[in-house]
Design a protein around this motif. Sequence first.
Motif, PDB file in Angstrom:
ATOM      1  N   THR A  15       0.834  -1.200   0.000  1.00  0.00           N
ATOM      2  CA  THR A  15       0.000   0.000   0.000  1.00  0.00           C
ATOM      3  C   THR A  15       0.868   1.249   0.000  1.00  0.00           C
ATOM      4  O   THR A  15       0.614   2.200  -0.762  1.00  0.00           O
ATOM      5  CB  THR A  15      -0.934   0.014   1.224  1.00  0.00           C
ATOM      6  OG1 THR A  15      -1.805  -1.124   1.166  1.00  0.00           O
ATOM      7  CG2 THR A  15      -1.778   1.275   1.237  1.00  0.00           C
ATOM      8  N   THR A  18       2.374   1.636  -3.394  1.00  0.00           N
ATOM      9  CA  THR A  18       1.404   2.018  -4.414  1.00  0.00           C
ATOM     10  C   THR A  18       1.116   3.514  -4.405  1.00  0.00           C
ATOM     11  O   THR A  18       1.009   4.139  -5.468  1.00  0.00           O
ATOM     12  CB  THR A  18       0.096   1.235  -4.208  1.00  0.00           C
ATOM     13  OG1 THR A  18       0.354  -0.166  -4.349  1.00  0.00           O
ATOM     14  CG2 THR A  18      -0.955   1.651  -5.231  1.00  0.00           C
ATOM     15  N   CYS A  41      -7.425   5.022 -16.995  1.00  0.00           N
ATOM     16  CA  CYS A  41      -7.756   3.718 -16.409  1.00  0.00           C
ATOM     17  C   CYS A  41      -7.197   2.568 -17.245  1.00  0.00           C
ATOM     18  O   CYS A  41      -6.733   1.558 -16.697  1.00  0.00           O
ATOM     19  CB  CYS A  41      -9.269   3.586 -16.252  1.00  0.00           C
ATOM     20  SG  CYS A  41      -9.981   4.715 -15.031  1.00  0.00           S
ATOM     21  N   SER A  44      -3.584   2.331 -16.566  1.00  0.00           N
ATOM     22  CA  SER A  44      -3.392   1.651 -15.280  1.00  0.00           C
ATOM     23  C   SER A  44      -3.547   0.142 -15.436  1.00  0.00           C
ATOM     24  O   SER A  44      -2.791  -0.629 -14.837  1.00  0.00           O
ATOM     25  CB  SER A  44      -4.395   2.176 -14.249  1.00  0.00           C
ATOM     26  OG  SER A  44      -4.278   1.495 -13.022  1.00  0.00           O
ATOM     27  N   CYS A  48      -0.676  -2.504 -14.412  1.00  0.00           N
ATOM     28  CA  CYS A  48      -0.931  -3.527 -13.396  1.00  0.00           C
ATOM     29  C   CYS A  48      -0.874  -4.940 -13.969  1.00  0.00           C
ATOM     30  O   CYS A  48      -0.556  -5.891 -13.243  1.00  0.00           O
ATOM     31  CB  CYS A  48      -2.281  -3.270 -12.730  1.00  0.00           C
ATOM     32  SG  CYS A  48      -2.348  -1.714 -11.822  1.00  0.00           S
ATOM     33  N   VAL A 163      -5.098  -4.999  -7.546  1.00  0.00           N
ATOM     34  CA  VAL A 163      -6.332  -4.336  -7.104  1.00  0.00           C
ATOM     35  C   VAL A 163      -6.026  -2.984  -6.474  1.00  0.00           C
ATOM     36  O   VAL A 163      -6.659  -1.968  -6.795  1.00  0.00           O
ATOM     37  CB  VAL A 163      -7.102  -5.231  -6.120  1.00  0.00           C
ATOM     38  CG1 VAL A 163      -8.289  -4.479  -5.516  1.00  0.00           C
ATOM     39  CG2 VAL A 163      -7.580  -6.505  -6.818  1.00  0.00           C
ATOM     40  N   LEU A 164      -5.059  -2.949  -5.571  1.00  0.00           N
ATOM     41  CA  LEU A 164      -4.713  -1.698  -4.898  1.00  0.00           C
ATOM     42  C   LEU A 164      -4.222  -0.644  -5.885  1.00  0.00           C
ATOM     43  O   LEU A 164      -4.628   0.529  -5.814  1.00  0.00           O
ATOM     44  CB  LEU A 164      -3.639  -1.959  -3.836  1.00  0.00           C
ATOM     45  CG  LEU A 164      -4.080  -2.733  -2.596  1.00  0.00           C
ATOM     46  CD1 LEU A 164      -2.875  -3.024  -1.708  1.00  0.00           C
ATOM     47  CD2 LEU A 164      -5.136  -1.953  -1.819  1.00  0.00           C
ATOM     48  N   MET A 166      -4.778  -0.493  -9.156  1.00  0.00           N
ATOM     49  CA  MET A 166      -5.866  -0.061 -10.039  1.00  0.00           C
ATOM     50  C   MET A 166      -6.755   0.961  -9.341  1.00  0.00           C
ATOM     51  O   MET A 166      -7.123   1.997  -9.924  1.00  0.00           O
ATOM     52  CB  MET A 166      -6.694  -1.264 -10.489  1.00  0.00           C
ATOM     53  CG  MET A 166      -6.076  -2.082 -11.606  1.00  0.00           C
ATOM     54  SD  MET A 166      -5.988  -1.197 -13.203  1.00  0.00           S
ATOM     55  CE  MET A 166      -7.741  -0.947 -13.561  1.00  0.00           C
ATOM     56  N   LEU A 167      -7.115   0.695  -8.093  1.00  0.00           N
ATOM     57  CA  LEU A 167      -7.972   1.624  -7.343  1.00  0.00           C
ATOM     58  C   LEU A 167      -7.293   2.980  -7.193  1.00  0.00           C
ATOM     59  O   LEU A 167      -7.911   4.034  -7.412  1.00  0.00           O
ATOM     60  CB  LEU A 167      -8.307   1.038  -5.971  1.00  0.00           C
ATOM     61  CG  LEU A 167      -9.250  -0.166  -5.955  1.00  0.00           C
ATOM     62  CD1 LEU A 167      -9.378  -0.735  -4.543  1.00  0.00           C
ATOM     63  CD2 LEU A 167     -10.632   0.236  -6.483  1.00  0.00           C
ATOM     64  N   TRP A 168      -6.024   2.960  -6.820  1.00  0.00           N
ATOM     65  CA  TRP A 168      -5.305   4.216  -6.589  1.00  0.00           C
ATOM     66  C   TRP A 168      -5.099   4.995  -7.887  1.00  0.00           C
ATOM     67  O   TRP A 168      -5.391   6.202  -7.957  1.00  0.00           O
ATOM     68  CB  TRP A 168      -3.959   3.927  -5.930  1.00  0.00           C
ATOM     69  CG  TRP A 168      -3.088   5.141  -5.818  1.00  0.00           C
ATOM     70  CD1 TRP A 168      -1.967   5.426  -6.547  1.00  0.00           C
ATOM     71  CD2 TRP A 168      -3.272   6.258  -4.936  1.00  0.00           C
ATOM     72  NE1 TRP A 168      -1.441   6.633  -6.174  1.00  0.00           N
ATOM     73  CE2 TRP A 168      -2.215   7.173  -5.191  1.00  0.00           C
ATOM     74  CE3 TRP A 168      -4.221   6.565  -3.962  1.00  0.00           C
ATOM     75  CZ2 TRP A 168      -2.106   8.375  -4.493  1.00  0.00           C
ATOM     76  CZ3 TRP A 168      -4.097   7.766  -3.269  1.00  0.00           C
ATOM     77  CH2 TRP A 168      -3.053   8.653  -3.540  1.00  0.00           C
ATOM     78  N   CYS A 170      -6.663   4.742 -10.785  1.00  0.00           N
ATOM     79  CA  CYS A 170      -7.920   5.203 -11.378  1.00  0.00           C
ATOM     80  C   CYS A 170      -8.480   6.396 -10.603  1.00  0.00           C
ATOM     81  O   CYS A 170      -9.104   7.292 -11.184  1.00  0.00           O
ATOM     82  CB  CYS A 170      -8.938   4.071 -11.428  1.00  0.00           C
ATOM     83  SG  CYS A 170      -8.560   2.815 -12.685  1.00  0.00           S
ATOM     84  N   ALA A 171      -8.260   6.421  -9.285  1.00  0.00           N
ATOM     85  CA  ALA A 171      -8.675   7.572  -8.485  1.00  0.00           C
ATOM     86  C   ALA A 171      -7.875   8.812  -8.895  1.00  0.00           C
ATOM     87  O   ALA A 171      -8.426   9.919  -9.005  1.00  0.00           O
ATOM     88  CB  ALA A 171      -8.487   7.285  -6.998  1.00  0.00           C
TER      89      ALA A 171
END
Length: 212
Positions: A15, A18, A41, A44, A48, A163-164, A166-168, A170-171
């Motif tokens: 985390t 990332t 996205c 990303s 990833c 997953v982490l 991609m979330l970060w 994309c945010a």
Amino acid sequence: MPTGELFWAFLVAITLLTITPGVDTLLVIRNTTRTDLQAGCVTSLGICSGLFLHAALSAVGISLILVQTAWAFTLLKWAGACYLIWLGLSSLRLASRRSPARPVMSDAVTQSPGRWRDFREGLLSNLFNPKAALFYMALLPQFVDPQGHVLSQSLLLAGVHFVLAMLWQCAVAAAVSRSRHWNAPPWVARMMHGITGGIFVGIGAKVAMTQA
């Protein structure tokens, strides 16, 4: 499956990694600014996706061989440096345009080649990054239970990282995309391209000059 303590330790470490700004975040920002949120996205997703290959190579020991073989590491380093410089020069070329062309959002045919370009840029940026290979070679074995199946554990941990990240990312892309709707003057976009292009070129030069 890694033990509970190993997994939570990995989660904390990955985390922090990332959310630390780096080449991946910069590329997502650059491609979002160049096109739109979807471009960021998709970039990303490409970045990833490369994590699984690094995890597999780490599990079978190829990353270790790569690091211990001077010419192979040097080749990877120069490939990564050249690619980063190429991305930087592309951004600088966009910055030099007086009126950057905006894509037509409703034209699916026009957008599809751009989406593949975004994915390819993200994937190649990750695969040609010697720091990513070094990171997975050095970090993943610390969180894998040697009594279990090493490859499956490595891929599982890469999935968590996927997953982490991609979330970060994309945010980050969403935040950049939202800022584009503030009707900023065209010079702002050109300035962003100029800044990211200069940083890419600088990072690529630094990678090239780094001793193996």
